[in-house]
Design a protein around this motif. Structure first.
Motif, PDB file in Angstrom:
ATOM      1  N   SER A  12       5.397   6.723   2.637  1.00 40.04           N
ATOM      2  CA  SER A  12       6.130   5.963   1.622  1.00 40.04           C
ATOM      3  C   SER A  12       6.476   4.576   2.158  1.00 40.04           C
ATOM      4  CB  SER A  12       7.408   6.691   1.196  1.00 40.04           C
ATOM      5  OG  SER A  12       8.453   6.457   2.102  1.00 40.04           O
ATOM      6  N   SER A  13       6.575   3.631   1.270  1.00 38.24           N
ATOM      7  CA  SER A  13       6.916   2.263   1.672  1.00 38.24           C
ATOM      8  C   SER A  13       8.299   2.221   2.318  1.00 38.24           C
ATOM      9  CB  SER A  13       6.838   1.316   0.477  1.00 38.24           C
ATOM     10  OG  SER A  13       7.673   1.774  -0.572  1.00 38.24           O
ATOM     11  N   LEU A  14       9.221   3.079   1.886  1.00 41.95           N
ATOM     12  CA  LEU A  14      10.558   3.141   2.473  1.00 41.95           C
ATOM     13  C   LEU A  14      10.487   3.666   3.911  1.00 41.95           C
ATOM     14  CD1 LEU A  14      13.618   2.824   2.072  1.00 41.95           C
ATOM     15  CD2 LEU A  14      13.643   5.143   1.144  1.00 41.95           C
ATOM     16  N   PRO A  48       4.837   3.738  -3.060  1.00 37.62           N
ATOM     17  CA  PRO A  48       6.283   3.707  -3.312  1.00 37.62           C
ATOM     18  C   PRO A  48       6.831   5.141  -3.277  1.00 37.62           C
ATOM     19  CG  PRO A  48       5.068   2.532  -5.033  1.00 37.62           C
ATOM     20  CD  PRO A  48       4.058   3.239  -4.190  1.00 37.62           C
ATOM     21  N   PRO A  49       8.079   5.323  -2.852  1.00 36.32           N
ATOM     22  CA  PRO A  49       8.647   6.679  -2.795  1.00 36.32           C
ATOM     23  C   PRO A  49       8.520   7.441  -4.119  1.00 36.32           C
ATOM     24  CG  PRO A  49      10.105   5.145  -1.690  1.00 36.32           C
ATOM     25  CD  PRO A  49       9.021   4.325  -2.338  1.00 36.32           C
ATOM     26  N   SER A  50       8.655   6.740  -5.225  1.00 32.73           N
ATOM     27  CA  SER A  50       8.591   7.401  -6.533  1.00 32.73           C
ATOM     28  C   SER A  50       7.196   7.947  -6.845  1.00 32.73           C
ATOM     29  CB  SER A  50       9.018   6.432  -7.634  1.00 32.73           C
ATOM     30  OG  SER A  50       8.124   5.320  -7.660  1.00 32.73           O
ATOM     31  N   PRO A 131      12.230  14.784   0.685  1.00 28.87           N
ATOM     32  CA  PRO A 131      13.251  13.972   0.020  1.00 28.87           C
ATOM     33  C   PRO A 131      12.772  13.285  -1.265  1.00 28.87           C
ATOM     34  CG  PRO A 131      13.242  13.497   2.364  1.00 28.87           C
ATOM     35  CD  PRO A 131      12.070  14.405   2.089  1.00 28.87           C
ATOM     36  N   GLU A 132      11.573  12.741  -1.240  1.00 30.26           N
ATOM     37  CA  GLU A 132      11.062  12.024  -2.409  1.00 30.26           C
ATOM     38  C   GLU A 132      10.921  12.958  -3.611  1.00 30.26           C
ATOM     39  OE1 GLU A 132       9.947   9.759   1.215  1.00 30.26           O
ATOM     40  OE2 GLU A 132       9.865  11.876   0.651  1.00 30.26           O
ATOM     41  N   ALA A 133      10.414  14.169  -3.385  1.00 30.92           N
ATOM     42  CA  ALA A 133      10.262  15.139  -4.484  1.00 30.92           C
ATOM     43  C   ALA A 133      11.608  15.598  -5.015  1.00 30.92           C
ATOM     44  CB  ALA A 133       9.438  16.341  -4.012  1.00 30.92           C
TER      45      ALA A 133
END
Length: 139
Positions: A12-14, A48-50, A131-133
């Protein structure tokens, strides 16, 4: 064991931004593990995280993996160095197994070496928490 081609990885970019900051710190900059992690980040597909697929190991993911050479199954949470704890199976992304697992999808295997040069081949079996999910992007 011959080394298989390294599988594609997704980060993820984060996580990328946080890991790049970590790798710039003097405490980690010259460590072999940090350099190997940096190499992995260079080849990663960044999302992206999303948009992170739920079957990808990201920072703070809880994952079960198989050491394919020994057949042993392990469970760990992939964390930043400050959060690592052997007692809680919280493994640093700068540990060889942590750097190896980051960005892999369920079912993927990767060849890696321990600090003493012993070969590892690990395969992601399941991800119990990502975390993202779960919408936990502040971790």
């Amino acid at each position: 064991m011959s080394a298989a081609p390294q599988p594609p990885i997704t980060v993820s970019s984060l996580d990328l931004a946080r890991l790049e900051r970590l790798l710039e710190l003097p405490a980690y900059r010259d460590q072999d593990a940090a350099q190997r992690l940096g190499d992995e980040l260079i080849r990663a597909n960044i999302l992206p995280p999303s948009q992170m697929p739920p079957d990808v190991v990201t920072m703070n993911s809880r994952v079960t993996f198989i050491e394919e050479i020994s057949g042993k199954e392990h469970e760990l949470t992939l964390v930043y160095p400050k959060d690592a704890s052997n007692a809680e199976n919280r493994v640093s992304v700068l540990a060889p197994i942590g750097a190896a697992l980051l960005g892999l999808s369920i079912g993927q295997s990767i060849d890696w070496n321990t600090p003493d040069g012993r070969p590892l081949r690990v395969r992601v079996a399941t991800i119990q928490y990502q975390p993202e999910a779960s919408g936990d992007l502040s971790l």
